[in-house]
Design an enzyme around this catalytic site. Structure first.
Site, short mmCIF file in Angstrom:
data_model
loop_
_atom_site.label_atom_id
_atom_site.label_comp_id
_atom_site.label_asym_id
_atom_site.label_seq_id
_atom_site.Cartn_x
_atom_site.Cartn_y
_atom_site.Cartn_z
N MET A 1 0.83 -1.17 0.00
CA MET A 1 0.00 0.00 0.00
C MET A 1 0.88 1.24 0.00
O MET A 1 1.18 1.76 1.04
CB MET A 1 -0.91 -0.02 1.23
CG MET A 1 -2.02 0.99 1.23
SD MET A 1 -1.70 2.76 1.23
CE MET A 1 -0.60 3.05 2.55
N PRO A 2 1.36 1.64 -1.15
CA PRO A 2 2.16 2.86 -1.17
C PRO A 2 1.28 4.11 -1.00
O PRO A 2 0.15 4.16 -1.46
CB PRO A 2 2.79 2.86 -2.57
CG PRO A 2 2.68 1.45 -3.04
CD PRO A 2 1.45 0.90 -2.40
N LEU A 3 1.84 5.08 -0.32
CA LEU A 3 1.30 6.43 -0.29
C LEU A 3 2.21 7.25 -1.18
O LEU A 3 3.44 7.23 -1.00
CB LEU A 3 1.31 6.99 1.14
CG LEU A 3 1.06 8.49 1.29
CD1 LEU A 3 -0.31 8.87 0.79
CD2 LEU A 3 1.24 8.91 2.74
N PHE B 1 6.00 6.28 -0.27
CA PHE B 1 6.13 5.73 1.07
C PHE B 1 5.51 4.35 1.05
O PHE B 1 4.33 4.19 0.72
CB PHE B 1 5.39 6.62 2.09
CG PHE B 1 5.91 8.03 2.12
CD1 PHE B 1 6.90 8.40 3.02
CD2 PHE B 1 5.41 8.98 1.25
CE1 PHE B 1 7.37 9.71 3.04
CE2 PHE B 1 5.88 10.29 1.28
CZ PHE B 1 6.87 10.66 2.17
#
Length: 134
Positions: A1-3, A72
């Site tokens: 789950m990249p931000l 992130f």
């Protein structure tokens, strides 16, 4: 789950911003195999002159169309996987007219306990969400 945080200079249309975000997300989907709905992007436009992005000594010039990308994500992916992602993002953005020298990516890794998706809980730690595979 990249931000993903995307910073650009003012002047792009809403459609251009959508294409930037979508192109980055599509590259992440293809390279990391994350679910489509793991789509968390923050797009910020800045007045010209508020983004400084030199070449770090590599011998090229960036244009005012520079796209600063911060990803992130949880740690654990190989350097090869990261490099493949960087190349996929650059290729995806090239398809919408962003030059390779104008794609700047910073990659920040963290751990499952560093995320809360709401309600003040770390869902990867509480078990409400499964920790993504790497």
């Amino acid at each position: 789950m990249p931000l993903v945080r995307i910073d650009v200079n003012e002047g792009r249309s809403a459609e251009d911003l959508r294409l930037l975000s979508r192109g980055i997300h599509d590259a992440i989907l293809a390279e990391y195999g994350i679910p489509e709905r793991d789509y968390f992007h923050v797009l910020t436009e800045h007045p010209r002159g508020q983004i400084v992005a030199q070449d770090a000594g590599l011998g090229f010039e960036r244009t005012p169309d520079v796209v600063m990308i911060q990803i992130f994500t949880q740690g654990g992916r190989t350097q090869e996987a990261k490099q493949s992602l960087f190349a996929a993002i650059a290729a995806s953005l090239a398809e919408i007219g962003v030059a390779g020298e104008d794609v700047f990516i910073g990659y920040v890794e963290n751990a499952p306990g560093d995320w809360s998706f709401g309600f003040g809980r770390a869902q990867y730690v509480t078990g409400e969400l499964a920790v993504p595979r790497q």
